[in-house]
Design a protein around this motif. Structure first.
Motif, PDB file in Angstrom:
ATOM      1  N   GLU A   4       0.818  -1.215   0.000  1.00  0.00           N
ATOM      2  CA  GLU A   4       0.000   0.000   0.000  1.00  0.00           C
ATOM      3  C   GLU A   4       0.851   1.263   0.000  1.00  0.00           C
ATOM      4  N   ALA A   5       1.983   1.245   0.697  1.00  0.00           N
ATOM      5  CA  ALA A   5       2.849   2.434   0.760  1.00  0.00           C
ATOM      6  C   ALA A   5       3.345   2.837  -0.632  1.00  0.00           C
ATOM      7  N   LEU A   6       3.673   1.868  -1.466  1.00  0.00           N
ATOM      8  CA  LEU A   6       4.131   2.180  -2.821  1.00  0.00           C
ATOM      9  C   LEU A   6       2.985   2.672  -3.698  1.00  0.00           C
ATOM     10  N   ILE A   7       1.816   2.096  -3.522  1.00  0.00           N
ATOM     11  CA  ILE A   7       0.654   2.538  -4.295  1.00  0.00           C
ATOM     12  C   ILE A   7       0.346   3.998  -3.964  1.00  0.00           C
ATOM     13  N   LYS A   8       0.421   4.355  -2.681  1.00  0.00           N
ATOM     14  CA  LYS A   8       0.168   5.738  -2.259  1.00  0.00           C
ATOM     15  C   LYS A   8       1.184   6.709  -2.847  1.00  0.00           C
ATOM     16  N   GLN A   9       2.406   6.214  -3.147  1.00  0.00           N
ATOM     17  CA  GLN A   9       3.435   7.062  -3.752  1.00  0.00           C
ATOM     18  C   GLN A   9       3.278   7.171  -5.271  1.00  0.00           C
ATOM     19  N   GLY A  10       2.309   6.454  -5.814  1.00  0.00           N
ATOM     20  CA  GLY A  10       2.051   6.533  -7.244  1.00  0.00           C
ATOM     21  C   GLY A  10       2.758   5.482  -8.077  1.00  0.00           C
ATOM     22  N   VAL A  11       3.346   4.484  -7.439  1.00  0.00           N
ATOM     23  CA  VAL A  11       4.031   3.419  -8.179  1.00  0.00           C
ATOM     24  C   VAL A  11       2.975   2.555  -8.879  1.00  0.00           C
ATOM     25  N   ILE A  12       3.229   2.253 -10.134  1.00  0.00           N
ATOM     26  CA  ILE A  12       2.330   1.431 -10.934  1.00  0.00           C
ATOM     27  C   ILE A  12       3.080   0.161 -11.318  1.00  0.00           C
ATOM     28  N   LEU A  13       2.485  -0.989 -11.069  1.00  0.00           N
ATOM     29  CA  LEU A  13       3.072  -2.277 -11.445  1.00  0.00           C
ATOM     30  C   LEU A  13       2.056  -3.020 -12.291  1.00  0.00           C
ATOM     31  N   GLN A  14       2.336  -3.076 -13.584  1.00  0.00           N
ATOM     32  CA  GLN A  14       1.447  -3.743 -14.526  1.00  0.00           C
ATOM     33  C   GLN A  14       2.262  -4.269 -15.691  1.00  0.00           C
ATOM     34  N   PRO A  15       1.738  -5.270 -16.390  1.00  0.00           N
ATOM     35  CA  PRO A  15       2.373  -5.652 -17.653  1.00  0.00           C
ATOM     36  C   PRO A  15       2.335  -4.465 -18.608  1.00  0.00           C
ATOM     37  N   LEU A  16       3.282  -4.406 -19.496  1.00  0.00           N
ATOM     38  CA  LEU A  16       3.410  -3.285 -20.414  1.00  0.00           C
ATOM     39  C   LEU A  16       2.113  -3.019 -21.188  1.00  0.00           C
ATOM     40  N   GLU A  17       1.502  -4.057 -21.719  1.00  0.00           N
ATOM     41  CA  GLU A  17       0.279  -3.868 -22.506  1.00  0.00           C
ATOM     42  C   GLU A  17      -0.836  -3.238 -21.679  1.00  0.00           C
ATOM     43  N   ARG A  18      -0.976  -3.684 -20.436  1.00  0.00           N
ATOM     44  CA  ARG A  18      -2.019  -3.144 -19.558  1.00  0.00           C
ATOM     45  C   ARG A  18      -1.734  -1.671 -19.256  1.00  0.00           C
ATOM     46  N   GLY A  19      -0.464  -1.357 -19.010  1.00  0.00           N
ATOM     47  CA  GLY A  19      -0.084   0.024 -18.743  1.00  0.00           C
ATOM     48  C   GLY A  19      -0.334   0.925 -19.936  1.00  0.00           C
ATOM     49  N   LEU A  20      -0.072   0.426 -21.132  1.00  0.00           N
ATOM     50  CA  LEU A  20      -0.334   1.194 -22.347  1.00  0.00           C
ATOM     51  C   LEU A  20      -1.807   1.561 -22.473  1.00  0.00           C
ATOM     52  N   ILE A  21      -2.659   0.683 -22.046  1.00  0.00           N
ATOM     53  CA  ILE A  21      -4.097   0.914 -22.163  1.00  0.00           C
ATOM     54  C   ILE A  21      -4.607   1.786 -21.009  1.00  0.00           C
ATOM     55  N   GLU A  22      -4.213   1.468 -19.790  1.00  0.00           N
ATOM     56  CA  GLU A  22      -4.759   2.158 -18.628  1.00  0.00           C
ATOM     57  C   GLU A  22      -4.047   3.468 -18.286  1.00  0.00           C
ATOM     58  N   HIS A  23      -2.829   3.644 -18.769  1.00  0.00           N
ATOM     59  CA  HIS A  23      -2.055   4.857 -18.460  1.00  0.00           C
ATOM     60  C   HIS A  23      -1.470   5.418 -19.754  1.00  0.00           C
ATOM     61  N   GLU A  24      -2.323   5.551 -20.748  1.00  0.00           N
ATOM     62  CA  GLU A  24      -1.881   5.944 -22.083  1.00  0.00           C
ATOM     63  C   GLU A  24      -1.127   7.272 -22.085  1.00  0.00           C
ATOM     64  N   GLU A  25      -1.594   8.249 -21.340  1.00  0.00           N
ATOM     65  CA  GLU A  25      -0.933   9.561 -21.349  1.00  0.00           C
ATOM     66  C   GLU A  25       0.483   9.494 -20.779  1.00  0.00           C
ATOM     67  N   LEU A  26       0.694   8.683 -19.746  1.00  0.00           N
ATOM     68  CA  LEU A  26       2.055   8.502 -19.222  1.00  0.00           C
ATOM     69  C   LEU A  26       2.969   7.909 -20.278  1.00  0.00           C
ATOM     70  N   PHE A  27       2.461   6.926 -21.002  1.00  0.00           N
ATOM     71  CA  PHE A  27       3.268   6.301 -22.052  1.00  0.00           C
ATOM     72  C   PHE A  27       3.557   7.269 -23.187  1.00  0.00           C
ATOM     73  N   ARG A  28       2.556   7.997 -23.600  1.00  0.00           N
ATOM     74  CA  ARG A  28       2.765   8.953 -24.695  1.00  0.00           C
ATOM     75  C   ARG A  28       3.828   9.975 -24.310  1.00  0.00           C
ATOM     76  N   LYS A  29       3.857  10.333 -23.041  1.00  0.00           N
ATOM     77  CA  LYS A  29       4.796  11.356 -22.581  1.00  0.00           C
ATOM     78  C   LYS A  29       6.215  10.798 -22.402  1.00  0.00           C
ATOM     79  N   HIS A  30       6.347   9.570 -21.887  1.00  0.00           N
ATOM     80  CA  HIS A  30       7.662   9.074 -21.480  1.00  0.00           C
ATOM     81  C   HIS A  30       8.198   7.882 -22.262  1.00  0.00           C
ATOM     82  N   PHE A  31       7.343   6.983 -22.698  1.00  0.00           N
ATOM     83  CA  PHE A  31       7.805   5.734 -23.315  1.00  0.00           C
ATOM     84  C   PHE A  31       8.377   6.002 -24.696  1.00  0.00           C
ATOM     85  N   MET A  32       9.614   5.642 -24.881  1.00  0.00           N
ATOM     86  CA  MET A  32      10.318   5.809 -26.146  1.00  0.00           C
ATOM     87  C   MET A  32      10.224   7.261 -26.644  1.00  0.00           C
ATOM     88  N   ALA A  33      10.343   8.208 -25.727  1.00  0.00           N
ATOM     89  CA  ALA A  33      10.255   9.623 -26.065  1.00  0.00           C
ATOM     90  C   ALA A  33      11.464  10.070 -26.893  1.00  0.00           C
TER      91      ALA A  33
END
Length: 156
Positions: free
Chosen positions: A121-150
């Motif tokens: 829970e402490a890491l979740i409260k800090q904003g840490v996200i742990l997901q497979p890459l595909e799931r992260g691409l779908i659920e956190h698209e804006e983060l990926f667009r901003k940072h992934f392979m920038a």
């Protein structure tokens, strides 16, 4: 991977697809794979595949490859990974429990996602996200667009 979201508070195991066919690596992405991914990502992936296919095979005359056995680079015999059977899956999950405690755990085998264990829970409260890459691409698209392979990575 299905579109069902990985809930970080719960342990999640996924059912593996029953199709055991193994297409050749150089045949490109299998039909339907990644269809849930955002269009911008699929376009970049398609463009990268086209760039890869357009590159000539390296030769020993090429400076970066001068000490390499370029004849061993034939990719034709390689196929995409086939998901492990149920017995192998259970064995992999059992052997992946190396630590008594961990920050979280993702288990993959032969390019198949097998299990997600939650973050503390402490890491979740800090904003840490742990997901497979595909799931992260779908659920956190804006983060990926901003940072992934920038930064562009030149091929060749």
């Amino acid at each position: 991977m299905s579109t069902v979201s990985a809930v970080l508070e719960d342990v999640m195991e996924v059912e593996l697809p029953q199709d055991k066919s193994a297409p050749a690596l150089l045949s490109g992405m299998p039909e339907g794979l990644g269809r849930d991914l955002p269009d911008w990502f699929l376009s970049r992936q398609e463009e990268a595949w086209k760039q890869f296919q357009a590159l000539p095979m390296p030769a020993r005359k090429d400076q970066p490859w001068r000490f390499s056995n370029v004849g061993a680079l034939a990719l034709e015999p390689f196929v995409l990974a086939v998901p492990p059977n149920d017995e192998a899956r259970d064995d992999i999950l059992e052997r992946s429990r190396a630590f008594a405690q961990g920050a979280g755990r993702l288990v993959f085998a032969d390019d198949s996602f097998l299990r997600l264990d939650p973050l503390p829970e402490a890491l979740i409260k800090q904003g840490v996200i742990l997901q497979p890459l595909e799931r992260g691409l779908i659920e956190h698209e804006e983060l990926f667009r901003k940072h992934f392979m920038a930064q562009p990575t030149p091929l060749g």
